[in-house]
Design a protein around this motif. Structure first.
Motif, PDB file in Angstrom:
ATOM      1  N   ARG A   1       0.820  -1.211   0.000  1.00 47.25           N
ATOM      2  CA  ARG A   1       0.000   0.000   0.000  1.00 47.25           C
ATOM      3  C   ARG A   1       0.856   1.265   0.000  1.00 47.25           C
ATOM      4  O   ARG A   1       0.507   2.264  -0.631  1.00 47.25           O
ATOM      5  N   GLY A   2       1.986   1.248   0.697  1.00 50.63           N
ATOM      6  CA  GLY A   2       2.851   2.412   0.753  1.00 50.63           C
ATOM      7  C   GLY A   2       3.490   2.719  -0.593  1.00 50.63           C
ATOM      8  O   GLY A   2       3.672   1.833  -1.438  1.00 50.63           O
ATOM      9  N   GLU A   3       3.838   3.983  -0.798  1.00 55.38           N
ATOM     10  CA  GLU A   3       4.446   4.407  -2.057  1.00 55.38           C
ATOM     11  C   GLU A   3       5.857   3.843  -2.232  1.00 55.38           C
ATOM     12  O   GLU A   3       6.360   3.751  -3.343  1.00 55.38           O
ATOM     13  N   SER A   4       6.490   3.492  -1.141  1.00 51.28           N
ATOM     14  CA  SER A   4       7.839   2.911  -1.183  1.00 51.28           C
ATOM     15  C   SER A   4       8.016   2.043   0.055  1.00 51.28           C
ATOM     16  O   SER A   4       7.127   1.990   0.925  1.00 51.28           O
ATOM     17  N   LEU A   5       9.138   1.388   0.134  1.00 51.61           N
ATOM     18  CA  LEU A   5       9.430   0.559   1.295  1.00 51.61           C
ATOM     19  C   LEU A   5       9.434   1.425   2.540  1.00 51.61           C
ATOM     20  O   LEU A   5      10.081   2.478   2.578  1.00 51.61           O
ATOM     21  N   ARG A   6       8.716   1.022   3.566  1.00 50.94           N
ATOM     22  CA  ARG A   6       8.639   1.803   4.798  1.00 50.94           C
ATOM     23  C   ARG A   6       9.915   1.614   5.612  1.00 50.94           C
ATOM     24  O   ARG A   6      10.245   0.513   6.014  1.00 50.94           O
ATOM     25  N   SER A   7      10.617   2.710   5.831  1.00 49.50           N
ATOM     26  CA  SER A   7      11.888   2.643   6.560  1.00 49.50           C
ATOM     27  C   SER A   7      11.710   2.844   8.053  1.00 49.50           C
ATOM     28  O   SER A   7      12.641   2.612   8.825  1.00 49.50           O
ATOM     29  N   GLU A   8      10.497   3.288   8.474  1.00 53.67           N
ATOM     30  CA  GLU A   8      10.313   3.546   9.895  1.00 53.67           C
ATOM     31  C   GLU A   8      10.122   2.234  10.643  1.00 53.67           C
ATOM     32  O   GLU A   8      10.027   1.169  10.061  1.00 53.67           O
TER      33      GLU A   8
ATOM     34  N   GLU B   1       8.304  -9.384  -8.379  1.00 59.52           N
ATOM     35  CA  GLU B   1       7.676  -8.156  -8.860  1.00 59.52           C
ATOM     36  C   GLU B   1       7.096  -7.407  -7.659  1.00 59.52           C
ATOM     37  O   GLU B   1       6.290  -7.958  -6.896  1.00 59.52           O
ATOM     38  N   TYR B   2       7.505  -6.157  -7.471  1.00 63.08           N
ATOM     39  CA  TYR B   2       6.989  -5.324  -6.389  1.00 63.08           C
ATOM     40  C   TYR B   2       6.054  -4.260  -6.968  1.00 63.08           C
ATOM     41  O   TYR B   2       6.420  -3.540  -7.899  1.00 63.08           O
ATOM     42  N   LEU B   3       4.860  -4.162  -6.414  1.00 57.66           N
ATOM     43  CA  LEU B   3       3.873  -3.160  -6.816  1.00 57.66           C
ATOM     44  C   LEU B   3       3.640  -2.229  -5.626  1.00 57.66           C
ATOM     45  O   LEU B   3       2.878  -2.559  -4.703  1.00 57.66           O
ATOM     46  N   PHE B   4       4.317  -1.081  -5.610  1.00 57.45           N
ATOM     47  CA  PHE B   4       4.167  -0.129  -4.520  1.00 57.45           C
ATOM     48  C   PHE B   4       3.069   0.882  -4.852  1.00 57.45           C
ATOM     49  O   PHE B   4       2.770   1.164  -6.008  1.00 57.45           O
ATOM     50  N   GLY B   5       2.475   1.453  -3.800  1.00 60.95           N
ATOM     51  CA  GLY B   5       1.496   2.514  -3.984  1.00 60.95           C
ATOM     52  C   GLY B   5       0.141   2.048  -4.442  1.00 60.95           C
ATOM     53  O   GLY B   5      -0.636   2.825  -4.990  1.00 60.95           O
ATOM     54  N   THR B   6      -0.185   0.785  -4.212  1.00 59.14           N
ATOM     55  CA  THR B   6      -1.508   0.281  -4.553  1.00 59.14           C
ATOM     56  C   THR B   6      -1.893  -0.800  -3.553  1.00 59.14           C
ATOM     57  O   THR B   6      -1.092  -1.190  -2.696  1.00 59.14           O
ATOM     58  N   HIS B   7      -3.106  -1.292  -3.662  1.00 56.69           N
ATOM     59  CA  HIS B   7      -3.566  -2.310  -2.727  1.00 56.69           C
ATOM     60  C   HIS B   7      -4.733  -3.072  -3.339  1.00 56.69           C
ATOM     61  O   HIS B   7      -5.291  -2.675  -4.371  1.00 56.69           O
ATOM     62  N   ILE B   8      -5.080  -4.177  -2.711  1.00 55.89           N
ATOM     63  CA  ILE B   8      -6.173  -5.020  -3.174  1.00 55.89           C
ATOM     64  C   ILE B   8      -7.501  -4.396  -2.770  1.00 55.89           C
ATOM     65  O   ILE B   8      -7.693  -4.021  -1.609  1.00 55.89           O
ATOM     66  N   THR B   9      -8.412  -4.283  -3.726  1.00 56.73           N
ATOM     67  CA  THR B   9      -9.744  -3.770  -3.413  1.00 56.73           C
ATOM     68  C   THR B   9     -10.839  -4.830  -3.546  1.00 56.73           C
ATOM     69  O   THR B   9     -11.922  -4.674  -2.991  1.00 56.73           O
TER      70      THR B   9
END
Length: 413
Positions: free
Chosen positions: A49-56, A136-144
């Protein structure tokens, strides 16, 4: 089992015939599952869901069986090299003086700091780096939307794109929104009566290489810990029945923390001042329980299936071990139904042990009264002393989860 450097270069026809899997969540469990399934010849896609890998994220432990899985993955040295450098944990009294110290030791030692102590974001980075060329990484989207058709799963992503996969695994967090689409209210979150806010603050001269744990009355606690990135990680916790604070917006949550920790000494004023300028994660601590971890061609993994709570220190190990076992069972042959059933049969006892909290936890580590604080500190002094360290006692009760109590299967690739 082949080593982590094995070069697999399948033909185009082989790629097309490989089973495909969509994994939702790019934290620990998701990339861990992709790592193993690619080794077993699967096509792996991860949606985040995040736009990029969450570093926090805060410190996590890689203990026991989780450490053994990391060793089999060939990333144990990577984890050690990216460790926080935390020397151990010190408990402080009302004046900020050290009550008891628990140095970091070998894995399985009685203490809240494990030998392999790493930031969650750093561990996620390592796992993604080891899978990014093959997954394959799909960032910035999610399952609806998800439709299980029996012979495959049709998935709709935010934005309307539709794709089909052989299997779908949800490796999301404790409050997985995608899980609710599929499992409804079958999965429960058991509240533990504790709220915690985690955030990062600038390092100052008085911060040390030790984690420092401060308690005060009212069931309130502050924990500050070193990291390897030049900053300091902080947590503010307080006992409370469920009040919906986790669903409030950030400004409302800041007001809750300022109210609860008003007048508290030690580092509280510093941390409350930093709240306005930092992102933080505010959570009602709980455990996930589910009557089953799969339905049809869809399965749950990690916190989405069996979050044990940060209190146990076992979330990361359960994620790594669960990913290893699920991948191995899927690759062992037979139907996905059999693989999901075997995964649950192997993991359930391990999860049950990890989720079993000692009597009085978390209240015992968050005393409400001055007398309770005195008893807690007395127990810590004993546990940290020469007699207590030999026989375990309180330290073992509080800090030693059942990290090794699973017979890890051996899978070949």
């Amino acid at each position: 089992m082949s080593d982590s450097g094995t070069d697999i270069t399948p033909t185009e026809d082989a790629i097309m015939s490989r089973p495909s899997i969509l994994i939702s969540g790019a934290s620990i469990a998701g990339p861990g599952l992709a790592f193993w399934l690619h080794r077993y010849g699967w096509q792996t896609t991860i949606v985040e869901r995040g736009e990029s890998l969450r570093s926090e994220g805060q410190n996590v432990d890689v203990r026991g069986a989780g450490r053994e899985v990391a060793r089999r993955m060939g990333i144990e040295d990577d984890i050690r090299d990216a460790g926080t450098g935390e020397r151990g944990t010190q408990f402080l009294d009302a004046d900020g003086a050290v009550v008891a110290s628990f140095p970091a030791g070998a894995a399985g030692a009685d203490g809240p700091t494990d030998e392999l102590e790493i930031l969650r974001g750093e561990l996620a980075r390592i796992l993604v780096e080891h899978t990014s060329t093959d997954t394959e990484y799909l960032f910035g989207t999610h399952i609806t939307a998800v439709e299980d058709l029996g012979d495959g799963v049709d998935v709709t992503f935010a934005g309307g794109e539709q794709r089909r996969f052989d299997l779908v695994v949800l490796a999301e967090g404790m409050r997985s929104r995608t899980r609710a689409l599929i499992f409804g209210d079958q999965v429960r979150i058991r509240p533990l009566g504790l709220y915690t806010a985690w955030f990062t603050v600038p390092r100052i001269d008085t911060d040390t290489a030790w984690a420092r744990w401060f308690n005060t009355t009212g069931g309130r606690a502050i924990l500050i810990r070193p990291d390897n990135l030049g900053t300091t990680r902080a947590a503010m916790s307080f006992l409370s029945p469920p009040r919906g604070y986790e669903d409030m917006d950030r400004d409302q949550q800041r007001r809750v923390l300022r109210t609860v920790f008003h007048g508290v000494g030690w580092q509280a004023p510093r941390l409350l001042d930093e709240l306005a300028d930092t992102d933080f994660y505010f959570e009602a601590i709980g455990q996930v329980t589910a009557p089953r971890w799969s339905t049809g061609r869809i399965a749950l993994l990690g916190d989405a299936a069996y979050a044990p709570s940060p209190i146990t220190g076992m979330g990361t190990s359960l994620a790594l071990v669960g990913a290893y076992v699920l991948a191995g069972q899927l690759a062992a042959g037979g139907s996905h139904h059999d693989a999901f059933a075997s995964y649950e049969r192997i993991m359930r006892p391990y999860v049950d042990q990890a989720q079993k909290l000692p009597p009085g936890v978390p209240r015992i580590a968050n005393p409400k009264s001055r007398i309770g604080l005195k008893i807690f500190h007395t127990g810590l002094r004993f546990a940290a002393g020469p007699i207590g360290s030999r026989i375990g006692g309180l330290a073992g009760t509080l800090f030693s989860p059942p990290a090794d109590k699973i017979d890890l299967p051996q899978y070949s690739s």
